[in-house]
Design a protein around this motif. Structure first.
Motif, short mmCIF file in Angstrom:
data_model
loop_
_atom_site.label_atom_id
_atom_site.label_comp_id
_atom_site.label_asym_id
_atom_site.label_seq_id
_atom_site.Cartn_x
_atom_site.Cartn_y
_atom_site.Cartn_z
N PHE A 21 2.09 4.70 -0.88
CA PHE A 21 3.15 4.96 0.08
C PHE A 21 2.55 5.54 1.35
CE2 PHE A 21 6.64 7.58 1.81
CZ PHE A 21 7.67 6.64 1.80
N CYS A 22 2.86 4.93 2.50
CA CYS A 22 2.39 5.44 3.78
C CYS A 22 3.42 6.43 4.31
CB CYS A 22 2.18 4.31 4.78
SG CYS A 22 1.64 4.94 6.38
N TYR A 23 3.02 7.69 4.39
CA TYR A 23 3.98 8.71 4.80
C TYR A 23 4.30 8.62 6.29
CZ TYR A 23 6.56 13.09 4.62
OH TYR A 23 7.55 14.03 4.67
N SER A 24 3.29 8.27 7.11
CA SER A 24 3.53 8.17 8.56
C SER A 24 4.56 7.09 8.88
CB SER A 24 2.25 7.84 9.33
OG SER A 24 1.13 8.24 8.62
N CYS A 25 4.46 5.97 8.19
CA CYS A 25 5.42 4.87 8.45
C CYS A 25 6.64 4.98 7.53
CB CYS A 25 4.76 3.52 8.23
SG CYS A 25 3.30 3.29 9.23
N TYR A 26 6.53 5.83 6.53
CA TYR A 26 7.55 5.99 5.50
C TYR A 26 7.88 4.65 4.84
CZ TYR A 26 10.26 9.47 3.17
OH TYR A 26 10.71 10.35 2.22
N THR A 33 -3.05 -0.77 1.32
CA THR A 33 -3.24 -0.55 2.76
C THR A 33 -1.88 -0.75 3.41
OG1 THR A 33 -5.43 -1.54 2.60
CG2 THR A 33 -4.54 -1.24 4.80
N CYS A 34 -1.52 0.16 4.32
CA CYS A 34 -0.22 0.05 4.96
C CYS A 34 -0.20 -1.17 5.88
CB CYS A 34 0.09 1.31 5.73
SG CYS A 34 1.64 1.18 6.64
N LYS A 35 0.81 -2.03 5.73
CA LYS A 35 0.89 -3.24 6.55
C LYS A 35 1.18 -2.92 8.01
CE LYS A 35 1.56 -7.22 3.73
NZ LYS A 35 1.68 -6.76 2.33
N SER A 36 1.83 -1.76 8.27
CA SER A 36 2.21 -1.44 9.64
C SER A 36 1.07 -0.77 10.41
CB SER A 36 3.43 -0.53 9.66
OG SER A 36 4.47 -1.11 8.92
N CYS A 37 0.46 0.27 9.80
CA CYS A 37 -0.54 1.02 10.56
C CYS A 37 -1.96 0.81 10.02
CB CYS A 37 -0.19 2.51 10.57
SG CYS A 37 -0.36 3.27 8.95
N HIS A 38 -2.08 0.03 8.97
CA HIS A 38 -3.38 -0.31 8.36
C HIS A 38 -4.12 0.90 7.79
CE1 HIS A 38 -2.68 -4.28 9.83
NE2 HIS A 38 -2.52 -3.80 11.06
ZN LIG Z 1 1.56 3.17 7.77
#
Ligand SMILES: [Zn+2]
Length: 156
Positions: A21-26, A33-38
């Motif tokens: 889970f990417c906390y910055s992008c929620y 790997t986060c698809k939005s911020c990598h």
């Molecule tokens: Zn992210």
């Protein structure tokens, strides 16, 4: 199972029951790997519980939710009754051995209880996930691991 094996299997179960889970992008990041911020600096999300870094907290939650902690008082009383007699003659009275011991020396009782429980943990019969605030029977934990092995195999 030794403690290392138990801990690593519990961690694997915790991974399989949670999601990166990417906390910055929620956002969930199932690939790691986060698809939005990598970012790959990801938390673990446990549905209905929240998100945090690491899986130690998930292991604790899974154990707390699925297993009954050991009532150390009851375990110690049982041992005393097995070692000594259930009742003890005091003068003309037959009294509960456990009750007499507790009434006469509650501090001594608590110290001996603590030592007995520590001993069971050292023998590999009990396990704690919170530095001794609560204990679980290792065989219960092993059973839980076995019941969840299918999840582990799917994840492999
Ligand atoms: Zn992210």
């Amino acid at each position: 199972m030794d403690l290392n094996e138990i801990n690593s299997k519990l961690e694997s179960i915790a991974y399989s029951k949670s999601m990166a889970f990417c906390y910055s992008c929620y956002k969930e990041a199932p690939t790691g790997t986060c698809k939005s911020c990598h970012s790959d600096d990801l938390m673990r999300l446990l549905p209905d519980s929240g998100c945090e870094y690491g899986v130690d907290w998930i292991v604790k939650e899974l154990i707390e939710e699925n297993l009954n902690f050991v009532d150390s008082e009851e375990v110690f009383e049982q041992m005393i009754e097995d070692c000594y007699e259930e009742t003890t003659q005091v003068g003309f009275m037959r009294l509960s051995t456990v009750q007499v011991m507790k009434d006469q020396d509650p501090i001594g009782w608590d110290i001996a209880k603590g030592e007995y429980i520590d001993g069971l943990a050292e023998d590999g019969q009990l396990i704690t996930f919170n530095n001794g605030s609560s204990y679980y029977w290792i065989h219960d934990v092993e059973l839980y691991i076995e019941e969840n092995l299918d999840i582990l195999e799917e994840a492999c």
